[in-house]
Scaffold this motif. Structure first.
Motif: not given
Length: 197
Positions: A122, A126, A143, A145, A159-161
């Motif tokens: 991550l 992001q 979380y 993602f 990945i991105s939050r």
């Protein structure tokens, strides 16, 4: 040579393979297991999502990283075995753009490592709408993602939050604009004071 291997307890054990391990003892910082070698091996507690799920005589699958360390003990990893097994599952379940749940494992240079069944990266940019100064606050939290990229050759996932948060904000904005009307009373929070308002 074969007789020596059998006598040493290493018969059938190969470095890099997934082997079966029987839990013999649970300590606060590690789990002691028997993999059929001449000495017992240990798995650090941080490799388990929840230590309360581990029980005595339970069979676990581990990767045999090294037959013997300098103390004559096998070096194993439960986490790497899970990742090896999960890679195919993740490839079939996950596509770029899909949403996956994960637990932030550690802070690294440039971002965070997140366990989504295997390690995913991550990037710091992001994590949230505004890049946070303290990444440690996320470690240990779970979380959702969005999967940005899956590299099958390198077996890694980015990945991105932030993208999920932005999507949720857009949805809320669209919903608000669709229902708000002139003359409505709305409660709000002052975010900033400027020269013009």
């Amino acid at each position: 040579m074969e007789a020596l291997l059998k006598a040493s307890g290493f018969s059938g054990l190969k470095e890099g393979n997934i082997v079966s391990a029987k839990v013999t003892e649970i300590r606060p910082q590690e789990v002691i297991v028997d993999i059929g070698a001449k000495a017992e091996a240990s798995i650090p507690a941080h490799e388990f999502l929840d230590m309360s799920d581990v029980s005595i005589v339970q069979q676990l699958e581990v990767v045999l990283e090294k037959i013997e360390d300098k103390n004559g003990k096998p070096v194993i990893s439960y986490e790497k075995a899970q990742q090896k097994k999960n890679w195919e599952t993740i490839q079939s379940k996950c596509t770029e753009g899909s949403v996956i749940q994960g637990r932030v494992k550690a802070k690294v240079k440039g971002g965070l490592i997140v366990n989504v069944g295997m390690d995913a990266f991550l990037p710091a940019s992001q994590i949230d709408i505004q890049q946070p100064k303290n990444l440690d606050q996320y470690v240990g939290n779970t979380y959702d993602f969005k999967v940005l990229k899956i590299n099958k050759d390198r077996k890694n996932i980015v990945i991105s939050r932030r993208e999920l948060i932005e999507e949720q904000r857009r949805e809320k904005r669209t919903k608000l604009l669709a229902e708000v009307q002139t003359g409505d009373l709305r409660r709000g929070v002052v975010k900033n004071i400027t020269d013009y308002g």
